[in-house]
Design an enzyme around this catalytic site. Structure first.
Site, PDB file in Angstrom:
ATOM      1  N   ARG A 251      -9.128  -0.129   3.736  1.00 25.50           N
ATOM      2  CA  ARG A 251      -8.184   0.864   3.221  1.00 25.50           C
ATOM      3  C   ARG A 251      -6.867   0.209   2.827  1.00 25.50           C
ATOM      4  O   ARG A 251      -6.186   0.692   1.921  1.00 25.50           O
ATOM      5  CB  ARG A 251      -7.881   1.907   4.306  1.00 25.50           C
ATOM      6  CG  ARG A 251      -8.957   2.951   4.492  1.00 25.50           C
ATOM      7  CD  ARG A 251      -8.452   4.004   5.439  1.00 25.50           C
ATOM      8  NE  ARG A 251      -7.040   4.244   5.148  1.00 25.50           N
ATOM      9  CZ  ARG A 251      -6.133   4.643   6.026  1.00 25.50           C
ATOM     10  NH1 ARG A 251      -6.481   4.880   7.266  1.00 25.50           N
ATOM     11  NH2 ARG A 251      -4.880   4.826   5.678  1.00 25.50           N
TER      12      ARG A 251
ATOM     13  N   ASP B 278       3.424   0.243  12.327  1.00 25.14           N
ATOM     14  CA  ASP B 278       2.284  -0.371  11.637  1.00 25.14           C
ATOM     15  C   ASP B 278       2.057  -1.833  12.036  1.00 25.14           C
ATOM     16  O   ASP B 278       1.059  -2.433  11.636  1.00 25.14           O
ATOM     17  CB  ASP B 278       2.462  -0.292  10.106  1.00 25.14           C
ATOM     18  CG  ASP B 278       2.182   1.108   9.580  1.00 25.14           C
ATOM     19  OD1 ASP B 278       1.673   1.954  10.336  1.00 25.14           O
ATOM     20  OD2 ASP B 278       2.478   1.367   8.396  1.00 25.14           O
TER      21      ASP B 278
ATOM     22  N   CYS C  87      -5.646  12.981  12.926  1.00 28.51           N
ATOM     23  CA  CYS C  87      -6.349  11.743  12.606  1.00 28.51           C
ATOM     24  C   CYS C  87      -6.277  10.832  13.806  1.00 28.51           C
ATOM     25  O   CYS C  87      -5.692  11.177  14.828  1.00 28.51           O
ATOM     26  CB  CYS C  87      -5.765  11.077  11.370  1.00 28.51           C
ATOM     27  SG  CYS C  87      -4.237  10.244  11.675  1.00 28.51           S
TER      28      CYS C  87
ATOM     29  N   ARG D 261      -0.022  14.231  13.219  1.00 29.69           N
ATOM     30  CA  ARG D 261       0.559  14.125  11.871  1.00 29.69           C
ATOM     31  C   ARG D 261       0.768  15.473  11.167  1.00 29.69           C
ATOM     32  O   ARG D 261       0.102  15.781  10.179  1.00 29.69           O
ATOM     33  CB  ARG D 261      -0.280  13.182  11.007  1.00 29.69           C
ATOM     34  CG  ARG D 261      -0.294  11.795  11.609  1.00 29.69           C
ATOM     35  CD  ARG D 261      -1.050  10.821  10.785  1.00 29.69           C
ATOM     36  NE  ARG D 261      -0.208  10.072   9.867  1.00 29.69           N
ATOM     37  CZ  ARG D 261      -0.632   9.012   9.207  1.00 29.69           C
ATOM     38  NH1 ARG D 261      -1.848   8.580   9.331  1.00 29.69           N
ATOM     39  NH2 ARG D 261       0.182   8.388   8.393  1.00 29.69           N
ATOM     40  N   PRO D 262       1.677  16.302  11.685  1.00 25.87           N
ATOM     41  CA  PRO D 262       1.945  17.585  11.037  1.00 25.87           C
ATOM     42  C   PRO D 262       2.689  17.405   9.708  1.00 25.87           C
ATOM     43  O   PRO D 262       3.097  16.300   9.358  1.00 25.87           O
ATOM     44  CB  PRO D 262       2.842  18.300  12.051  1.00 25.87           C
ATOM     45  CG  PRO D 262       3.473  17.211  12.849  1.00 25.87           C
ATOM     46  CD  PRO D 262       2.532  16.055  12.847  1.00 25.87           C
TER      47      PRO D 262
ATOM     48  N   ARG E  15      -5.243  10.716   3.709  1.00 28.02           N
ATOM     49  CA  ARG E  15      -4.171  11.620   4.146  1.00 28.02           C
ATOM     50  C   ARG E  15      -2.976  11.566   3.185  1.00 28.02           C
ATOM     51  O   ARG E  15      -2.324  12.566   2.949  1.00 28.02           O
ATOM     52  CB  ARG E  15      -3.663  11.200   5.525  1.00 28.02           C
ATOM     53  CG  ARG E  15      -4.660  11.239   6.620  1.00 28.02           C
ATOM     54  CD  ARG E  15      -3.947  10.948   7.909  1.00 28.02           C
ATOM     55  NE  ARG E  15      -2.804  11.842   8.029  1.00 28.02           N
ATOM     56  CZ  ARG E  15      -2.885  13.071   8.499  1.00 28.02           C
ATOM     57  NH1 ARG E  15      -4.022  13.542   8.917  1.00 28.02           N
ATOM     58  NH2 ARG E  15      -1.805  13.818   8.562  1.00 28.02           N
TER      59      ARG E  15
ATOM     60  N   LYS F 297       0.834  -1.211   0.000  1.00 24.86           N
ATOM     61  CA  LYS F 297       0.000   0.000   0.000  1.00 24.86           C
ATOM     62  C   LYS F 297       0.865   1.257   0.000  1.00 24.86           C
ATOM     63  O   LYS F 297       0.693   2.144  -0.843  1.00 24.86           O
ATOM     64  CB  LYS F 297      -0.900  -0.006   1.247  1.00 24.86           C
ATOM     65  CG  LYS F 297      -1.595   1.329   1.501  1.00 24.86           C
ATOM     66  CD  LYS F 297      -2.501   1.278   2.718  1.00 24.86           C
ATOM     67  CE  LYS F 297      -1.870   1.696   4.008  1.00 24.86           C
ATOM     68  NZ  LYS F 297      -1.605   3.135   4.165  1.00 24.86           N
ATOM     69  N   ASN F 298       1.788   1.339   0.953  1.00 26.39           N
ATOM     70  CA  ASN F 298       2.519   2.605   1.109  1.00 26.39           C
ATOM     71  C   ASN F 298       3.461   2.887  -0.061  1.00 26.39           C
ATOM     72  O   ASN F 298       3.701   4.043  -0.398  1.00 26.39           O
ATOM     73  CB  ASN F 298       3.286   2.620   2.441  1.00 26.39           C
ATOM     74  CG  ASN F 298       2.329   2.729   3.618  1.00 26.39           C
ATOM     75  OD1 ASN F 298       1.141   3.002   3.432  1.00 26.39           O
ATOM     76  ND2 ASN F 298       2.832   2.498   4.823  1.00 26.39           N
TER      77      ASN F 298
HETATM   78  C1  UD1 Z   1       3.941   6.612   6.742  1.00 25.24           C
HETATM   79  C2  UD1 Z   1       3.042   5.448   6.422  1.00 25.24           C
HETATM   80  C3  UD1 Z   1       2.384   4.902   7.684  1.00 25.24           C
HETATM   81  C4  UD1 Z   1       3.438   4.588   8.733  1.00 25.24           C
HETATM   82  C5  UD1 Z   1       4.365   5.773   8.947  1.00 25.24           C
HETATM   83  C6  UD1 Z   1       5.515   5.471   9.882  1.00 25.24           C
HETATM   84  C7  UD1 Z   1       2.302   5.984   4.186  1.00 25.24           C
HETATM   85  C8  UD1 Z   1       1.182   6.356   3.294  1.00 25.24           C
HETATM   86  N1  UD1 Z   1       2.024   5.883   5.490  1.00 25.24           N
HETATM   87  O1  UD1 Z   1       3.106   7.652   7.259  1.00 25.24           O
HETATM   88  O2  UD1 Z   1       1.694   3.711   7.343  1.00 25.24           O
HETATM   89  O3  UD1 Z   1       2.801   4.269   9.951  1.00 25.24           O
HETATM   90  O4  UD1 Z   1       4.921   6.207   7.697  1.00 25.24           O
HETATM   91  O5  UD1 Z   1       6.241   4.377   9.447  1.00 25.24           O
HETATM   92  O6  UD1 Z   1       3.382   5.704   3.740  1.00 25.24           O
HETATM   93  N2  UD1 Z   1       6.086  14.150  11.489  1.00 25.24           N
HETATM   94  C9  UD1 Z   1       6.328  15.455  11.836  1.00 25.24           C
HETATM   95  N3  UD1 Z   1       6.373  16.392  10.829  1.00 25.24           N
HETATM   96  C10 UD1 Z   1       6.194  16.073   9.511  1.00 25.24           C
HETATM   97  C11 UD1 Z   1       5.963  14.712   9.176  1.00 25.24           C
HETATM   98  C12 UD1 Z   1       5.904  13.771  10.194  1.00 25.24           C
HETATM   99  O7  UD1 Z   1       6.485  15.780  13.004  1.00 25.24           O
HETATM  100  O8  UD1 Z   1       6.264  16.960   8.652  1.00 25.24           O
HETATM  101  C13 UD1 Z   1       6.014  13.109  12.563  1.00 25.24           C
HETATM  102  C14 UD1 Z   1       4.617  12.450  12.664  1.00 25.24           C
HETATM  103  O9  UD1 Z   1       3.753  13.199  13.455  1.00 25.24           O
HETATM  104  C15 UD1 Z   1       4.944  11.117  13.287  1.00 25.24           C
HETATM  105  C16 UD1 Z   1       6.343  10.808  12.724  1.00 25.24           C
HETATM  106  O10 UD1 Z   1       6.859  12.032  12.218  1.00 25.24           O
HETATM  107  O11 UD1 Z   1       5.046  11.229  14.680  1.00 25.24           O
HETATM  108  C17 UD1 Z   1       6.326   9.765  11.628  1.00 25.24           C
HETATM  109  O12 UD1 Z   1       5.516  10.207  10.561  1.00 25.24           O
HETATM  110  P1  UD1 Z   1       5.847   9.859   9.046  1.00 25.24           P
HETATM  111  O13 UD1 Z   1       7.049   8.998   8.977  1.00 25.24           O
HETATM  112  O14 UD1 Z   1       5.847  11.130   8.279  1.00 25.24           O
HETATM  113  O15 UD1 Z   1       4.576   9.006   8.656  1.00 25.24           O
HETATM  114  P2  UD1 Z   1       3.686   9.136   7.358  1.00 25.24           P
HETATM  115  O16 UD1 Z   1       4.541   9.410   6.175  1.00 25.24           O
HETATM  116  O17 UD1 Z   1       2.538  10.038   7.628  1.00 25.24           O
END
Ligand code: UD1
Length: 416
Positions: free
Chosen positions: A397, A305, A117, A122-123, A93, A22-23
């Protein structure tokens, strides 16, 4: 409203084939908009998240044609709409992954801010900081991230946290930037490597994906091509834990075992018998499972995950297990649903302390997110009596044909 019903107590036995990741698929479909020629993608999972993203890119003006159930052709003209409204982003998202590709190729992007969410806030600050470093002008207006740029220019970007989405968005944008980009402290997940391989197959020049530093020599345009998405390590992991928890014997086929090493290590620590083949793993559950401690971390640490599914298994492993969730602050919520099934779990901040009980009892429970839904299925499979799961749309999903796959290995599960 659809519900999933499970009659627990059957060990899973047989072979299950894993679908595309998926990702990886979501990142690759978003990046396909960079290509000036048609792109054919194989091993695309048939799940809701993918269908929503394909719907969004179609609405923006790309042409999407399914060649068969798992093969999609995407052609993106030189001019498309670059505005992704809140109604769409709310559904998915990961549509924030379009930010990098829209800016890089079309020099404009308007993406609704996804907001919070169920699994945490998730910023997007790291995505924005990186794209600004490449020369994009980005403002937050009326709930939208509005970005404009001339051609992006290569730069040095250090991520404060190895965010998967930020690494993907910045890497995609840098592929078409002028000059060299160096991304430091990036995410190393297999999906990042798959995205880089896909971009390189279209003519990008990306080195180092899978390590802490990614170097990108920008090119002026990308061609098309054909690419096959990697297998879904989290779907594979979910079946592995289901096999262990039900004390079953499952061959999980069409996987890349190195992608699941962190989970394999933890399952072995819990006394599960795991053997690796070239593109399969076999999991045999034993009656003497042992309690373990888990801390979720960015790859190659233990994946967030897979945390909820492991908690499901540990609810009925004798002794005390401890889980620390370091990535998403709300992901221990699922413990409350397990408690409705008789589990003994104490949650304090980001830590869950699990005291294994003899048997869970079937109950009415609700999924609060995708992986919590998968975990409740595992809990239902090991519980005594019937479990009824609502909010099944979360499960759809990210899991292709989950009931069919489970029924084929002996589970008594149905949807009504
Ligand atoms: C992706 C995966 C999700 C997985 C996650 C962590 C997809 C579509 N989803 O989500 O399944 O659980 O990686 O392995 O690929 N953060 C910030 N600022 C930012 C971005 C992130 O502070 O700009 C923080 C988030 O709040 C969270 C952490 O970083 O605490 C990890 O998030 P991130 O690795 O970005 O996850 P996603 O890409 O949203």
């Amino acid at each position: 409203m659809q519900k999933i019903y499970i009659a627990g107590g059957q060990p899973l036995k047989g072979t299950v084939r894993i679908s595309g990741a998926k990702n990886a698929a979501l990142a690759i479909i978003s990046a396909a908009l960079l290509a000036s020629e048609p792109v054919i993608l194989d091993n695309i999972p048939n799940i809701t998240d993918v269908r929503i993203l394909l719907d969004i890119v179609t609405k923006l003006g790309a042409k999407v044609a399914y060649q068969d159930e798992t093969t999609v052709e995407i052609s993106t003209p030189d001019c498309i709409d670059t505005n992704t409204p809140y109604q769409e982003v709310k559904k998915l998202r990961a549509s924030n992954l379009l930010l990098g590709s829209l800016l890089a190729r079309f020099h404009r992007a308007e993406i609704a801010l996804p907001g919070g969410c169920n699994i945490g806030s998730r910023p997007m600050d790291l995505h924005i900081k990186g794209l600004q470093a490449l020369g994009a002008s980005i403002n937050l207006e009326h709930g939208f991230i509005k970005g404009t740029c001339k051609r992006l220019t290569g730069s040095k970007v250090y991520l404060d946290f190895p965010s998967v989405g930020a690494t993907e968005n910045i890497m995609v944008a840098a592929a078409l930037a002028e000059g060299q980009t160096i991304l430091e402290n990036v995410a190393k997940e297999p999906e990042i490597v798959d995205l880089a391989n896909f971009l390189n197959s279209m003519g990008a020049k990306i080195r180092g994906a899978g390590t802490d530093v990614i170097k990108i020599e920008g090119v002026s345009q990308l061609g098309g091509g054909r690419y096959s998405v990697i297998p879904d390590r989290i779907e594979a992991g979910t079946f592995m834990v289901a096999a262990a928890a039900t004390r079953g014997d499952l061959l999980i086929d069409h996987v890349i075992p190195t992608h699941i090493e962190p989970l394999i290590a933890k399952l072995r620590e819990a006394n599960v018998n795991v053997s690796e083949e070239d593109d399969a793993v076999r999991v045999i559950g034993t009656d003497e499972l042992k309690p373990i401690d888990i801390k979720t971390l960015p790859y190659p640490g233990f994946p967030t995950d897979m945390q909820s599914q492991m908690m499901a298994m540990l609810t009925s492993v004798k002794g005390t297990s401890v889980i620390v969730e370091n990535v998403f602050e709300n992901r221990l919520q699922v413990a409350d649903e397990f408690k409705r099934m008789g589990a003994r779990i104490k949650v304090e901040s980001r830590t869950a302390i699990i005291q294994g009980v003899n048997k869970l009892q079937g109950a009415q429970v609700k999924a609060s997110d995708l992986r919590a839904g998968a975990a409740l299925i595992i809990a239902g499979l090991i519980a005594e009596g019937e479990t009824e799961i609502c909010n099944t749309h979360y499960i759809d999903r990210g899991y292709e044909n989950i009931e069919e796959k489970l029924v084929s290995v002996g589970a008594r599960i149905r949807r009504a």
